[in-house]
Design a protein around this motif. Structure first.
Motif, mmCIF file in Angstrom:
data_model
loop_
_atom_site.group_PDB
_atom_site.id
_atom_site.type_symbol
_atom_site.label_atom_id
_atom_site.label_comp_id
_atom_site.label_asym_id
_atom_site.label_seq_id
_atom_site.Cartn_x
_atom_site.Cartn_y
_atom_site.Cartn_z
ATOM 1 N N LYS A 21 -6.498 31.735 -87.109
ATOM 2 C CA LYS A 21 -6.917 30.754 -88.091
ATOM 3 C C LYS A 21 -5.766 29.788 -88.403
ATOM 4 O O LYS A 21 -4.593 30.145 -88.350
ATOM 5 N N ARG A 22 -6.140 28.575 -88.742
ATOM 6 C CA ARG A 22 -5.167 27.529 -89.050
ATOM 7 C C ARG A 22 -5.815 26.591 -90.069
ATOM 8 O O ARG A 22 -7.033 26.556 -90.201
ATOM 9 N N LYS A 23 -4.996 25.847 -90.808
ATOM 10 C CA LYS A 23 -5.579 24.904 -91.758
ATOM 11 C C LYS A 23 -4.903 23.548 -91.670
ATOM 12 O O LYS A 23 -3.737 23.427 -91.289
ATOM 13 N N LEU A 24 -5.692 22.532 -92.015
ATOM 14 C CA LEU A 24 -5.205 21.166 -92.135
ATOM 15 C C LEU A 24 -5.177 20.840 -93.616
ATOM 16 O O LEU A 24 -6.193 20.922 -94.298
ATOM 17 N N ILE A 67 -0.754 20.469 -90.172
ATOM 18 C CA ILE A 67 -1.488 21.578 -89.564
ATOM 19 C C ILE A 67 -0.558 22.777 -89.592
ATOM 20 O O ILE A 67 0.530 22.742 -89.010
ATOM 21 N N CYS A 68 -0.973 23.836 -90.280
ATOM 22 C CA CYS A 68 -0.082 24.973 -90.489
ATOM 23 C C CYS A 68 -0.880 26.278 -90.486
ATOM 24 O O CYS A 68 -2.109 26.279 -90.367
ATOM 25 N N HIS A 69 -0.165 27.403 -90.640
ATOM 26 C CA HIS A 69 -0.810 28.709 -90.652
ATOM 27 C C HIS A 69 -1.669 28.861 -91.895
ATOM 28 O O HIS A 69 -1.295 28.438 -92.988
ATOM 29 N N VAL A 70 -2.803 29.485 -91.753
ATOM 30 C CA VAL A 70 -3.784 29.569 -92.825
ATOM 31 C C VAL A 70 -3.286 30.395 -94.009
ATOM 32 O O VAL A 70 -3.723 30.203 -95.154
ATOM 33 N N GLU A 71 -2.343 31.328 -93.780
ATOM 34 C CA GLU A 71 -1.908 32.225 -94.852
ATOM 35 C C GLU A 71 -0.867 31.603 -95.772
ATOM 36 O O GLU A 71 -0.550 32.167 -96.827
#
Length: 363
Positions: free
Chosen positions: A2-5, A130-134
């Motif tokens: 998982k990843r998040k913007l 854009i980075c790690h979801v945690e």
């Protein structure tokens, strides 16, 4: 994985990781093209940016060896609704995901790109990460807002040394502000003997090459950050036929007394309608720009508006009132996009032929 913007306004999109696993920060923009993702990813004009594709499926025909617009992509990252893992095309050499990993380009898939596009249209382009979801969003926002976007974009993408692309026709000097290979293909098809020179090349060296014509290329960033080249352009246009494209168009306008401003969210896509003011003809064009020439400033210059965008009325073409010099904001090499604009290269060839005829008559 998982990843998040995360956008600088605090908006968060969560999706799946594609490409490189490293974190990336850039200006988040969107492109509305239905195809041509390989050309878009490898376009030097996208240096420092995270590209969101509004079309929902990207990667379905893979990556091939022919459609690159630069040797090494400089884009910061990509955002897609769905990334195709199993492309179907006889030219395909690898999948989009494999290519992104090979070139160490981070990406995120599985988010609502139409929502993201609407947000950018409403609020304008903004920084994103854009980075790690945690990671805690609060911590990410502090880091994001403290990060300055690059300001020396042209220096990062322009070639360090001149190089030739030999031919037996017109001698054309191409000044590289972020050159796309499609421009060279069009000049080569017309038999031109090409010399590509860096953006910082002194005007004396350009004059010494004795070109039949000079082309100012596309490129990234704010043209005012390299306004020092305007003096060179002023000298060149007095002596040789000149064609300016994209960033080159904006620099041509600056050199002739016009003003530039940043657009709310820019024009990026492969089917923007443009009207030729003399003929009334409509052509569909490929565009990729976040700055534009201020229309009111043109009336106080020695330039004339030749083309306008039907969507918004922004300036798409300029010509000098007394010199053989003209420009277009769009990408006439059609990589990707409609081929309507390729006539621009024929017009440039005609200018060089007419200049040669005038010189022969006065010899």
């Amino acid at each position: 994985m998982k990843r998040k913007l995360v956008l600088e306004d605090g908006t968060v999109f969560t999706g799946e990781a594609i490409g490189s696993e490293q974190e990336t920060i850039g200006e988040v923009i969107f492109n509305s093209s239905m195809s041509g993702y390989q050309e878009i990813i490898s376009d030097p004009s996208n240096y420092g940016q995270i590209m969101a594709f509004s079309y929902p499926l990207i990667g379905n025909y893979g990556i091939n060896r022919d459609d690159f617009e630069s040797i090494e992509p400089v884009i910061k990252g990509i955002v897609v609704k769905e990334a195709c893992d199993f492309p179907s095309n006889w030219r395909s050499n690898m999948s989009l995901g494999e290519f992104l990993r090979l070139k160490k380009i981070p990406g995120i898939a599985g988010i609502d790109t139409r929502m993201l596009t609407r947000l950018i249209r409403e609020k304008g382009t903004m920084k994103g990460i854009i980075c790690h979801v945690e990671e805690k969003t609060e911590d990410v926002l502090i880091r994001l807002r403290a990060t300055m976007l690059p300001a020396n974009e042209v220096k990062q993408v322009s070639r360090a040394k001149p190089f030739p692309s030999p031919g037996r026709g017109k001698n054309v000097v191409v000044i590289d502000f972020g050159l796309k290979h499609g421009i060279l293909r069009e000049l080569t098809e017309r038999g031109c003997d090409i010399m590509v020179v860096p953006a910082h090349t002194p005007v004396e060296e350009i004059l010494a090459l004795k070109p039949d014509g000079v082309l100012l290329t596309n490129g990234p960033g704010n043209p005012e950050s390299i306004a020092h080249v305007c003096e060179m352009i002023q000298t060149i246009q007095q002596q040789f036929p000149l064609l300016a494209i994209g960033l080159g168009h904006q620099l041509f306008a600056l050199a002739n007394g016009c003003q530039i401003e940043k657009m709310h969210f820019g024009h990026r896509g492969s089917s923007y309608p443009v009207k030729d003011l003399a003929s009334g003809k409509i052509v569909f064009t490929s565009q990729n720009h976040g700055y534009e020439v201020v229309k009111a400033s043109v009336h106080q210059s020695k330039l004339t508006i030749t083309q306008e965008a039907l969507n918004g009325g922004s300036i798409e073409g300029l010509t000098h009132q007394t010199l053989p010099a003209f420009s277009v904001q769009y990408q006439p090499e059609a990589a990707p996009g409609s081929e309507d604009g390729k006539i621009v290269f024929d017009q440039f060839m005609n200018l060089m032929n007419q200049q040669q005829e005038r010189m022969e008559q006065h010899a």
